[in-house]
Design a protein around this motif. Structure first.
Motif, mmCIF file in Angstrom:
data_model
loop_
_atom_site.group_PDB
_atom_site.id
_atom_site.type_symbol
_atom_site.label_atom_id
_atom_site.label_comp_id
_atom_site.label_asym_id
_atom_site.label_seq_id
_atom_site.Cartn_x
_atom_site.Cartn_y
_atom_site.Cartn_z
ATOM 1 N N GLY A 108 8.853 10.674 12.227
ATOM 2 C CA GLY A 108 8.759 12.081 11.872
ATOM 3 C C GLY A 108 9.170 12.293 10.425
ATOM 4 O O GLY A 108 9.696 11.392 9.763
ATOM 5 N N GLY A 109 8.947 13.481 9.931
ATOM 6 C CA GLY A 109 9.316 13.811 8.568
ATOM 7 C C GLY A 109 10.816 13.712 8.371
ATOM 8 O O GLY A 109 11.583 14.171 9.198
ATOM 9 N N GLU A 124 -0.089 4.016 7.056
ATOM 10 C CA GLU A 124 -0.204 5.178 6.184
ATOM 11 C C GLU A 124 -0.400 6.454 6.996
ATOM 12 O O GLU A 124 -0.773 6.415 8.167
ATOM 13 C CB GLU A 124 -1.353 5.003 5.195
ATOM 14 C CG GLU A 124 -2.699 4.891 5.846
ATOM 15 C CD GLU A 124 -3.796 4.528 4.856
ATOM 16 O OE1 GLU A 124 -4.962 4.750 5.216
ATOM 17 O OE2 GLU A 124 -3.508 4.029 3.757
ATOM 18 N N GLY A 125 -0.148 7.600 6.352
ATOM 19 C CA GLY A 125 -0.320 8.902 6.982
ATOM 20 C C GLY A 125 -1.776 9.328 7.010
ATOM 21 O O GLY A 125 -2.675 8.613 6.553
ATOM 22 N N ASP A 157 5.634 14.369 8.779
ATOM 23 C CA ASP A 157 5.298 13.973 10.143
ATOM 24 C C ASP A 157 3.773 13.937 10.264
ATOM 25 O O ASP A 157 3.153 14.860 10.790
ATOM 26 C CB ASP A 157 5.905 14.976 11.132
ATOM 27 C CG ASP A 157 5.723 14.560 12.575
ATOM 28 O OD1 ASP A 157 5.263 13.429 12.816
ATOM 29 O OD2 ASP A 157 6.035 15.369 13.462
ATOM 30 N N ASP A 158 3.161 12.886 9.712
ATOM 31 C CA ASP A 158 1.700 12.806 9.707
ATOM 32 C C ASP A 158 1.190 11.433 10.150
ATOM 33 O O ASP A 158 0.147 10.973 9.707
ATOM 34 C CB ASP A 158 1.157 13.164 8.321
ATOM 35 C CG ASP A 158 1.622 12.209 7.225
ATOM 36 O OD1 ASP A 158 2.460 11.328 7.515
ATOM 37 O OD2 ASP A 158 1.156 12.351 6.077
ATOM 38 N N GLY A 159 1.948 10.765 11.008
ATOM 39 C CA GLY A 159 1.498 9.478 11.549
ATOM 40 C C GLY A 159 1.956 8.261 10.783
ATOM 41 O O GLY A 159 1.524 7.150 11.069
ATOM 42 N N ARG A 160 2.819 8.429 9.811
ATOM 43 C CA ARG A 160 3.312 7.294 9.032
ATOM 44 C C ARG A 160 4.323 6.484 9.842
ATOM 45 O O ARG A 160 4.991 6.996 10.727
ATOM 46 C CB ARG A 160 4.007 7.757 7.762
ATOM 47 C CG ARG A 160 3.118 8.532 6.840
ATOM 48 C CD ARG A 160 3.891 8.992 5.652
ATOM 49 N NE ARG A 160 3.270 10.182 5.097
ATOM 50 C CZ ARG A 160 3.479 10.608 3.872
ATOM 51 N NH1 ARG A 160 4.294 9.958 3.084
ATOM 52 N NH2 ARG A 160 2.883 11.694 3.437
#
Length: 179
Positions: A108-109, A124-125, A157-160
């Motif tokens: 998460g972020g 990567e995000g 929080d974009d899948g990284r």
């Protein structure tokens, strides 16, 4: 005369106390199996309740999956969720997560990572953004090897996250999902 009365009162108090203690002990030991105070349960009831708890726990870990998909998730995800909840209650401290080859840790972020042992690559995000390597002041792009002992930060929080390529121990602070 006063001494005799004091001795008699002391003996009466002792008898009353002993009777009171015996009465409490007998009442506490009178619980029979199958009563409201000591219910009997069947194995199927325990299995049903365990399944309900697991489904609830798995839905909190990954709420987008169906019940069938959630039941097929690995126990590692459950342990990771429990570790994460414990870490959240104990303040802002790192927890150590053991991950096997092929596992992914999605973050998460604001999550921080330190690869302590093993090998991993960067995931990567959504927009192709990588992980911030705070130790060297670099941006690690998708597919790059994660350097050991480097302090990494996930900004969104974009899948990284990271993909484990050799059994690893990762220190994590913040929200993550182990798959």
């Amino acid at each position: 005369m006063k001494k005799k009365i004091s001795v008699i009162i002391g003996i009466l108090c002792t008898i009353i106390m002993v009777n009171w203690i015996i009465g409490i002990s007998m009442e506490a030991g009178s619980t029979e199996p199958g009563t409201v105070n000591d219910p009997l349960v069947t194995k199927s009831y325990v299995d049903q309740k365990t399944s309900e708890i697991m489904t609830t726990l798995l839905s909190k870990i990954n709420p987008t999956e169906s019940d069938e998909e959630a039941e097929q998730m690995d126990m590692k995800a459950i342990y990771a969720y429990i570790d994460q909840q414990i870490a959240g209650q104990s303040g802002s401290s790192f927890i150590v997560v053991e991950a096997a080859v092929g596992d992914t840790i999605l973050c998460g972020g604001g999550t921080e990572l330190i690869l302590r042992a093993g090998k991993a690559t960067v995931i990567e995000g959504e927009n192709g953004d990588g992980l911030a390597d705070l130790t060297q002041g670099l941006d690690l792009k998708g597919g790059a090897f994660v350097p050991m002992q480097h302090h990494l930060l996930i900004s969104r929080d974009d899948g990284r996250g990271i993909k484990i390529t050799e059994k690893a121990f990762v220190m994590i602070k913040g929200a993550y999902t182990l798959k």
